[in-house]
Scaffold this active site. Structure first.
Site, PDB file in Angstrom:
ATOM      1  N   ARG A  58      -5.676   7.287  -7.544  1.00  0.00           N
ATOM      2  CA  ARG A  58      -6.270   8.249  -6.614  1.00  0.00           C
ATOM      3  C   ARG A  58      -7.376   9.065  -7.294  1.00  0.00           C
ATOM      4  O   ARG A  58      -8.392   9.397  -6.691  1.00  0.00           O
ATOM      5  CB  ARG A  58      -5.180   9.168  -6.061  1.00  0.00           C
ATOM      6  CG  ARG A  58      -5.708  10.179  -5.057  1.00  0.00           C
ATOM      7  CD  ARG A  58      -4.597  10.757  -4.201  1.00  0.00           C
ATOM      8  NE  ARG A  58      -5.150  11.620  -3.168  1.00  0.00           N
ATOM      9  CZ  ARG A  58      -4.971  12.940  -3.117  1.00  0.00           C
ATOM     10  NH1 ARG A  58      -4.249  13.534  -4.061  1.00  0.00           N
ATOM     11  NH2 ARG A  58      -5.509  13.652  -2.167  1.00  0.00           N
ATOM     12  N   HIS A  62     -11.201   9.544  -5.958  1.00  0.00           N
ATOM     13  CA  HIS A  62     -11.854  10.846  -5.742  1.00  0.00           C
ATOM     14  C   HIS A  62     -13.110  10.978  -6.596  1.00  0.00           C
ATOM     15  O   HIS A  62     -14.117  11.521  -6.156  1.00  0.00           O
ATOM     16  CB  HIS A  62     -10.885  11.992  -6.058  1.00  0.00           C
ATOM     17  CG  HIS A  62      -9.936  12.281  -4.951  1.00  0.00           C
ATOM     18  ND1 HIS A  62      -9.454  13.542  -4.676  1.00  0.00           N
ATOM     19  CD2 HIS A  62      -9.378  11.473  -4.023  1.00  0.00           C
ATOM     20  CE1 HIS A  62      -8.633  13.487  -3.635  1.00  0.00           C
ATOM     21  NE2 HIS A  62      -8.562  12.245  -3.223  1.00  0.00           N
ATOM     22  N   GLY A  68     -20.589   9.888  -7.088  1.00  0.00           N
ATOM     23  CA  GLY A  68     -20.463   8.612  -7.789  1.00  0.00           C
ATOM     24  C   GLY A  68     -19.441   8.706  -8.911  1.00  0.00           C
ATOM     25  O   GLY A  68     -18.892   9.782  -9.184  1.00  0.00           O
ATOM     26  N   GLU A  84     -14.203  20.537  -8.650  1.00  0.00           N
ATOM     27  CA  GLU A  84     -13.489  19.696  -7.662  1.00  0.00           C
ATOM     28  C   GLU A  84     -11.978  19.828  -7.798  1.00  0.00           C
ATOM     29  O   GLU A  84     -11.244  19.863  -6.812  1.00  0.00           O
ATOM     30  CB  GLU A  84     -13.841  18.203  -7.881  1.00  0.00           C
ATOM     31  CG  GLU A  84     -15.239  17.821  -7.496  1.00  0.00           C
ATOM     32  CD  GLU A  84     -15.627  16.425  -8.009  1.00  0.00           C
ATOM     33  OE1 GLU A  84     -14.761  15.533  -8.105  1.00  0.00           O
ATOM     34  OE2 GLU A  84     -16.813  16.223  -8.314  1.00  0.00           O
ATOM     35  N   ASN A  90      -7.102  18.562  -3.913  1.00  0.00           N
ATOM     36  CA  ASN A  90      -6.502  18.282  -5.226  1.00  0.00           C
ATOM     37  C   ASN A  90      -4.992  18.137  -5.118  1.00  0.00           C
ATOM     38  O   ASN A  90      -4.335  17.804  -6.102  1.00  0.00           O
ATOM     39  CB  ASN A  90      -6.871  19.359  -6.254  1.00  0.00           C
ATOM     40  CG  ASN A  90      -6.051  20.634  -6.120  1.00  0.00           C
ATOM     41  OD1 ASN A  90      -5.222  20.779  -5.229  1.00  0.00           O
ATOM     42  ND2 ASN A  90      -6.299  21.578  -7.015  1.00  0.00           N
ATOM     43  N   PRO A 157     -12.936  11.589   2.643  1.00  0.00           N
ATOM     44  CA  PRO A 157     -12.313  11.312   3.941  1.00  0.00           C
ATOM     45  C   PRO A 157     -10.963  12.028   4.024  1.00  0.00           C
ATOM     46  O   PRO A 157     -10.263  12.152   3.005  1.00  0.00           O
ATOM     47  CB  PRO A 157     -12.132   9.791   3.924  1.00  0.00           C
ATOM     48  CG  PRO A 157     -12.139   9.404   2.482  1.00  0.00           C
ATOM     49  CD  PRO A 157     -13.014  10.405   1.779  1.00  0.00           C
ATOM     50  N   HIS A 187      -2.629   2.793  -0.927  1.00  0.00           N
ATOM     51  CA  HIS A 187      -1.463   3.549  -0.460  1.00  0.00           C
ATOM     52  C   HIS A 187      -0.167   2.745  -0.587  1.00  0.00           C
ATOM     53  O   HIS A 187       0.853   3.120  -0.030  1.00  0.00           O
ATOM     54  CB  HIS A 187      -1.691   4.050   0.969  1.00  0.00           C
ATOM     55  CG  HIS A 187      -2.742   5.119   1.036  1.00  0.00           C
ATOM     56  ND1 HIS A 187      -3.381   5.506   2.193  1.00  0.00           N
ATOM     57  CD2 HIS A 187      -3.284   5.884   0.047  1.00  0.00           C
ATOM     58  CE1 HIS A 187      -4.258   6.452   1.918  1.00  0.00           C
ATOM     59  NE2 HIS A 187      -4.225   6.711   0.623  1.00  0.00           N
ATOM     60  N   ASP A 240       4.661   4.018   0.722  1.00  0.00           N
ATOM     61  CA  ASP A 240       5.307   2.824   1.280  1.00  0.00           C
ATOM     62  C   ASP A 240       6.707   2.721   0.720  1.00  0.00           C
ATOM     63  O   ASP A 240       7.147   3.593  -0.030  1.00  0.00           O
ATOM     64  CB  ASP A 240       4.449   1.554   1.122  1.00  0.00           C
ATOM     65  CG  ASP A 240       4.574   0.873  -0.245  1.00  0.00           C
ATOM     66  OD1 ASP A 240       5.309   1.385  -1.120  1.00  0.00           O
ATOM     67  OD2 ASP A 240       3.928  -0.169  -0.430  1.00  0.00           O
ATOM     68  N   THR A 243       7.256   2.361  -3.761  1.00  0.00           N
ATOM     69  CA  THR A 243       6.200   3.287  -4.181  1.00  0.00           C
ATOM     70  C   THR A 243       5.658   3.093  -5.602  1.00  0.00           C
ATOM     71  O   THR A 243       4.566   3.538  -5.898  1.00  0.00           O
ATOM     72  CB  THR A 243       6.649   4.740  -3.928  1.00  0.00           C
ATOM     73  OG1 THR A 243       6.010   5.581  -4.839  1.00  0.00           O
ATOM     74  CG2 THR A 243       8.117   4.924  -4.086  1.00  0.00           C
ATOM     75  N   ASP A 247       2.019  -3.870  -4.101  1.00  0.00           N
ATOM     76  CA  ASP A 247       2.268  -5.065  -3.288  1.00  0.00           C
ATOM     77  C   ASP A 247       1.653  -4.857  -1.904  1.00  0.00           C
ATOM     78  O   ASP A 247       0.943  -3.874  -1.689  1.00  0.00           O
ATOM     79  CB  ASP A 247       3.781  -5.324  -3.203  1.00  0.00           C
ATOM     80  CG  ASP A 247       4.533  -4.114  -2.655  1.00  0.00           C
ATOM     81  OD1 ASP A 247       3.909  -3.250  -1.997  1.00  0.00           O
ATOM     82  OD2 ASP A 247       5.756  -4.014  -2.883  1.00  0.00           O
TER      83      ASP A 247
END
Ligand code: HEM
Ligand SMILES: *[C@@H]1O[C@H](CO)[C@@H](O)[C@H](O)[C@H]1NC(C)=O
Ligand SMILES: *[C@@H]1O[C@H](CO)[C@@H](O)[C@H](O)[C@H]1NC(C)=O
Ligand SMILES: *[C@@H]1O[C@H](CO)[C@@H](O)[C@H](O)[C@H]1NC(C)=O
Ligand SMILES: *[C@@H]1O[C@H](CO)[C@@H](O)[C@H](O)[C@H]1NC(C)=O
Length: 316
Positions: A58, A62, A68, A84, A90, A157, A187, A240, A243, A247
């Site tokens: 993640r 970010h 970039g 940030e 965060n 997003p 995710h 999921d 975790t 997969d």
């Protein structure tokens, strides 16, 4: 004379273009043990904390989506400038120490040579591979940026985004609908806090309390871990059912109404993205190949970086 000038300009722009392009063998001569060193730091951290891979993946996302891939996500606030790191998205960004440890080890071998942005990109790749996912060659040669602003994180997003908002956010960065679906597969690792999906389980809209696209028993379980006005700090749900393993369970669950964010569910609201979700749910190989391709694209979003930091938390 004019022709010579034009030729010189052409030559210069070709050189600077080549200089900016990333390459897989960028550090072969200047830091030959780089990849082994980063991999060891990630492995070591994972042994003590299973949440490390999700955090690194993640963190890289970010980083690349703001200014970039220039390691702006790693900088600390200084004086009046809030970085940030200290802005609301965060939530759950953590394990920065893994990058710091990798950087320290790399600095002892090849001081001042390897950017923090490259270390983060390698660490994200290792996080995926060490979680049972695919591996790939990481193009390298990024430079570290000098700017990190909390306000920039508004460009990320959000979990309540619909498909057109997601498409816009990705296309602004040169990423396609296929990249959106493949990268949302990130995710498959990690965790979400209640605040990131409360829009779906409390006061969904004026007539419904719960988002009807969530499977009823799954909605009930989310509501029980995240009651209205939840008081439990760090309460939330896994992204999921598996975790810590990389997969395609995320896509299978998504098709059953068992995804966490509105932005995940939104992938089913467009025929093209829905078809990709079905393809990835039924074929882990297709998912892995698409994920690798899209990660290399996302990791290639160029930043305005100019330097090699010595400490990933501060500009030189
Ligand atoms: C498509 C747009 C995306 C949205 C709206 C989104 C949103 C979020 C949110 C809200 C969280 C949970 C934060 C929390 O509550 O703690 C999260 C977690 C996570 N996201 Fe995304 N994300 C997106 C794309 C991605 C991409 C492209 C990747 C990487 C390829 C990614 C990887 C992850 C991972 C691994 C976690 C778990 C972090 C952890 O457990 O530490 N996400 N995401
Ligand atoms: C997130 O930001 C808050 C301030 O808004 C800060 O106190 C916290 O330490 C930050 N978390 C991380 C992981 O940097
Ligand atoms: C997505 O949300 C935006 C902003 O709220 C809205 O203008 C747009 O119509 C929505 N699009 C879809 C497909 O729901
Ligand atoms: C609430 O959401 C449902 C499902 O999306 C929709 O059918 C319904 O019209 C919405 N109600 C209001 C008042 O917006
Ligand atoms: C990476 O970006 C450069 C331009 O900055 C582009 O020429 C190259 O094709 C991109 N590579 C990939 C794999 O997207």
């Amino acid at each position: 004379m004019a022709a010579t000038l034009a030729f010189t300009l052409l030559l210069l722009s070709t050189i600077s273009c080549l200089a900016n392009a990333l390459s897989s063998n960028y550090y072969d001569h200047t830091c030959p043990r780089l990849e082994y060193t980063v991999n060891s730091a990630v492995k070591k951290a994972m042994m003590n904390d299973k949440t490390v891979p999700a955090a690194l993946l993640r963190m890289h996302f970010h980083d690349c989506f703001i200014r970039g891939c220039d390691a702006s996500v790693l900088l600390e606030s200084k004086g009046k400038n809030k970085a940030e790191k200290d802005a609301p998205p965060n939530i759950s960004l953590h394990a920065f120490y893994v990058i710091d440890n990798a950087k320290k080890a790399v600095e002892t071998q090849c001081p001042g040579v390897v950017s923090c942005a490259d270390i983060l990109s390698l660490a994200a790749r290792d996080a995926v591979a060490l979680s049972g996912g695919p591996t790939w060659e990481v193009p390298k040669g990024r430079k570290d940026g000098k700017i990190s602003k909390a306000s920039d994180t508004r460009q990320l997003p959000g979990p309540t985004f619909n498909i057109s908002q997601l498409q816009q956010s990705f296309s602004q960065r040169g990423l396609s609908m296929e990249d959106l679906v493949a990268l949302s597969g990130g995710h498959t690792l990690g965790f979400a806090h209640c605040s990131s999906f409360q829009n779906r389980i409390h006061n969904f809209n004026a007539s419904l309390d719960t988002d009807p696209s969530i499977h009823p028993s799954f909605a009930a379980s989310l509501r029980s871990v995240c009651p209205f006005r939840n008081k439990v700090r760090n309460a939330g749900a896994s992204l999921d059912s598996t975790t810590t393993s990389f997969d395609n369970a995320y896509y299978k669950l998504l098709l059953q109404g068992k995804s966490i964010f509105s932005s995940d569910q939104a992938l089913l609201t467009n025929p093209k993205t829905k078809a990709l979700v079905s393809k990835f749910a039924s074929n882990q190989n297709e998912f892995e190949n698409a994920f690798v391709k899209s990660m290399i694209k996302m990791s290639n979003i160029s930043g305005g970086g100019q330097e090699i930091r010595l400490d990933c938390k501060v500009v030189r």
